[in-house]
Design an enzyme around this catalytic site. Structure first.
Site, PDB file in Angstrom:
ATOM      1  N   ASP A 106       0.821  -1.201   0.000  1.00 15.43           N
ATOM      2  CA  ASP A 106       0.000   0.000   0.000  1.00 15.43           C
ATOM      3  C   ASP A 106       0.863   1.263   0.000  1.00 15.43           C
ATOM      4  OD1 ASP A 106       0.633   0.761   2.690  1.00 15.43           O
ATOM      5  OD2 ASP A 106      -0.900  -0.593   3.447  1.00 15.43           O
ATOM      6  N   LYS A 107       0.225   2.398  -0.141  1.00  9.89           N
ATOM      7  CA  LYS A 107       0.921   3.670  -0.317  1.00  9.89           C
ATOM      8  C   LYS A 107       1.837   3.985   0.858  1.00  9.89           C
ATOM      9  CE  LYS A 107      -0.043   8.324  -2.040  1.00  9.89           C
ATOM     10  NZ  LYS A 107      -1.103   9.221  -2.555  1.00  9.89           N
TER      11      LYS A 107
END
Length: 285
Positions: A106-107
């Site tokens: 994820d980011k």
């Protein structure tokens, strides 16, 4: 007419390095694939002389050696296509060929990301039933306790299902890299320092020791940081596991997928697997 050389359309797309089988199935459902001008449906087969288009572009069988690279994903990038997001990893990754990721990060996570043009390999690695190991370094916002660690190890009930049992190891203070801001770990675990991929101590299973920071002949263990080895890939799994026990993840870095280690690869850089790494990786699937 299909012949003995026919293969299913999703496998054809996967072998061509365009889409994984799962993504190919989704594209077929969306009507994005045609075979000889006819919109493909699930189960269709492709012969060598057929013309296959994906979004209007012809897809041809890939020849030559498959590519597998290790990318040290920076914070702030997302695992999606160039067209879908300005922060896509593919806008930053300077690689000449078409690749897709094997298990997203994820980011707000960083570290090891495998990318390949081998759809079959991607599918096999990501199948949770194969129990392929992925290892992460994790820091949380408050001190580790026995209850937290034992609960994490046993399996955590999430919306999808209860997670599989996992392994957790302590991290020694001396193994922490201070390449980001040079500060020692704060009491809330909030500084953003990284970690060297030095490997875990087989005798350092958290939960078998007192939950507070300890000293050994080799140094003091962190009260906030641990390594976790999981064998499945539920969305935001580690963050959600920690949240279940009232903890917040403030740092998450993947350092290993199966036999492939991040090592000292610089953030934002990539390397191809060595022949020995690739041979072992393929033998494990």
């Amino acid at each position: 007419m299909n012949s003995e050389n026919s293969i299913r359309i999703n496998k054809y797309l996967s072998q061509a390095g365009v889409l994984s089988r799962r993504k190919a199935d989704e594209a077929i459902e969306q009507g994005l694939i045609t075979i000889n001008g006819i919109t493909a449906v699930a189960g269709d087969k492709v012969d060598p002389e057929d013309v296959v288009l994906y979004k209007g572009l012809e897809v041809k069988p890939k020849t030559g050696k498959k590519v597998i690279i290790v990318y040290n994903k920076p914070l702030g990038l997302v695992c999606t296509s160039k067209e879908a997001d300005k922060d896509s990893i593919f806008r930053k990754l300077d690689y000449p060929g078409m690749l897709y990721y094997v298990g997203r990060l994820d980011k707000n996570s960083q570290g090891l990301l495998l990318l390949t043009d081998d759809g079959e390999l991607s599918d096999q690695i990501q199948r949770s039933r194969n129990n392929h190991e992925k290892e992460y370094v994790v820091r949380v916002d408050k001190p580790l306790t026995r209850e937290f660690i034992e609960g994490m190890k046993a399996g955590v009930p999430l919306e999808e299902r209860t997670t599989k049992p996992c392994k957790i190891y302590r991290v020694r203070q001396k193994d922490r890299s201070e390449h980001e801001n040079g500060k020692k770990e704060s009491q809330d675990g909030s500084n953003q320092g990284g970690f060297r991929g030095s490997g875990h101590d087989e005798n350092s299973h958290i939960g078998l020791h007192d939950e507070n920071s300890q000293r050994s002949s080799e140094g003091e263990y962190s009260r906030y940081t641990f390594r976790i080895i999981i064998t499945e890939g539920i969305n935001r799994q580690i963050r959600r596991m920690c949240e279940y026990f009232g903890y917040r993840v403030v740092f998450l870095k993947r350092v290993r997928v199966m036999n492939v280690k991040l090592g000292k690869l610089e953030v934002g850089k990539y390397r191809e697997l060595t022949p020995a790494e690739e041979k072992e990786l393929r033998s494990l699937i």
